[in-house]
Scaffold this motif. Structure first.
Motif, PDB file in Angstrom:
ATOM      1  N   TYR A 114      93.917  -5.387 -12.918  1.00  0.00           N
ATOM      2  CA  TYR A 114      92.560  -4.864 -13.025  1.00  0.00           C
ATOM      3  C   TYR A 114      91.609  -6.056 -13.037  1.00  0.00           C
ATOM      4  CZ  TYR A 114      88.828  -1.595 -14.151  1.00  0.00           C
ATOM      5  OH  TYR A 114      87.697  -0.821 -14.094  1.00  0.00           O
TER       6      TYR A 114
ATOM      7  N   ASP B  91      88.304   1.375  -9.565  1.00  0.00           N
ATOM      8  CA  ASP B  91      87.867   0.238  -8.773  1.00  0.00           C
ATOM      9  C   ASP B  91      87.348  -0.853  -9.701  1.00  0.00           C
ATOM     10  OD1 ASP B  91      86.804  -1.621  -7.071  1.00  0.00           O
ATOM     11  OD2 ASP B  91      85.417  -0.253  -6.059  1.00  0.00           O
TER      12      ASP B  91
ATOM     13  N   GLU C 133      83.819  -2.478  -9.402  1.00  0.00           N
ATOM     14  CA  GLU C 133      82.684  -1.569  -9.306  1.00  0.00           C
ATOM     15  C   GLU C 133      81.630  -1.812 -10.389  1.00  0.00           C
ATOM     16  OE1 GLU C 133      82.020   3.283  -9.021  1.00  0.00           O
ATOM     17  OE2 GLU C 133      83.915   2.477  -9.758  1.00  0.00           O
TER      18      GLU C 133
END
Length: 257
Positions: free
Chosen positions: A76, A121, A124
């Motif tokens: 991530y 995402d 984002e």
């Protein structure tokens, strides 16, 4: 104004699981305005001085062992926003709360496992990771959240990630129902949160039933008090989701308006 939230992060494997709570987390982004940034307090980052991340891009920390191989392949790579980190530190200072920066530490699973489900995402939305300090009083935890409350006016999403019933020694990996002691503690907690009874909540260790069983150590409970503090202007608490795993591992989401 953007609400503040507490999310239980469960076991590290939460991000791979399929059940009512993960379905709730995956649909969360469709129910709220898209935040301009996220400030997240994780139970798995403990420091004795409030630490504010100033990282440009985060590594993914695998701070667990013995889980599925697939879990160690998840990344991530969220990015930070240094201007917001500076603003966070300034707000803390304005309220008499000392803090320091960290520009190297990645995101632990208390942060990335939840964020991966909320906002898959990673590029984002900017993320500012925040530490917790188990040595502060419960009132001081609340005050940290309150100090940052005005960020909500700027569409910054404040998240506390932890667990309200989190006792790994009491888990029953084969249980299908919920242990009565865990449900009784959560019932007491819900009543005090909805009444915004801070006096009782700050003294939960003495007043709540089965507090020592539910909260053997306080680092997972702290993010709830911080998120609540971030909602201290309107003082409205709403339980959005409640379920359990392994007999007593609580999976709850609280919204603070």
């Amino acid at each position: 104004m953007m609400p503040a939230y507490f999310f239980a992060h469960g076991a590290p494997s939460l991000v791979l699981e399929q059940h009512a709570y993960t379905d709730f987390l995956k649909s969360f982004a469709n129910t709220v305005k898209k935040p301009k940034a996220i400030v997240l307090f994780s139970a798995h980052w403990e420091q004795t001085t409030q630490t504010v991340s100033r990282a440009e891009t985060y590594d993914t920390i695998y701070d667990f062992s013995g889980f599925q191989d697939e879990l160690y392949r998840i990344t991530y790579p969220a990015h930070g926003q240094r201007k917001l980190s500076d603003d966070v530190q300034a707000l803390l200072a304005k309220n008499g709360i000392p803090s320091v920066f960290d520009d190297k530490r990645g995101l632990d699973h208390g942060a990335w496992a939840v964020l991966k489900l909320l906002y898959p995402d990673a590029g984002e939305i900017p993320v500012i990771a925040m530490s917790v300090n188990r040595h502060l009083t419960n009132e001081q935890q609340y005050q940290i959240g309150s100090a940052l409350a005005e960020l909500r006016e700027r569409d910054v999403l404040i998240i506390g990630s932890g667990g309200t019933v989190h006792n790994l020694r009491r888990l029953n990996w084969r249980a299908e129902g919920v242990d009565a002691w865990a449900a009784e503690f959560e019932g007491w907690l819900q009543s005090k949160l909805e009444a915004w009874d801070t006096a009782a909540l700050f003294d939960y260790r003495n007043q709540a039933p089965y507090a020592q069983d539910a909260v053997p150590t306080n680092e997972h409970f702290i993010p709830l008090l911080i998120a609540m503090g971030a909602g201290s202007r309107n003082r409205q608490a709403k339980l959005l989701h409640s379920s359990y795993q392994y007999g007593n591992l609580s999976l709850r989401c609280w919204q603070f308006d």
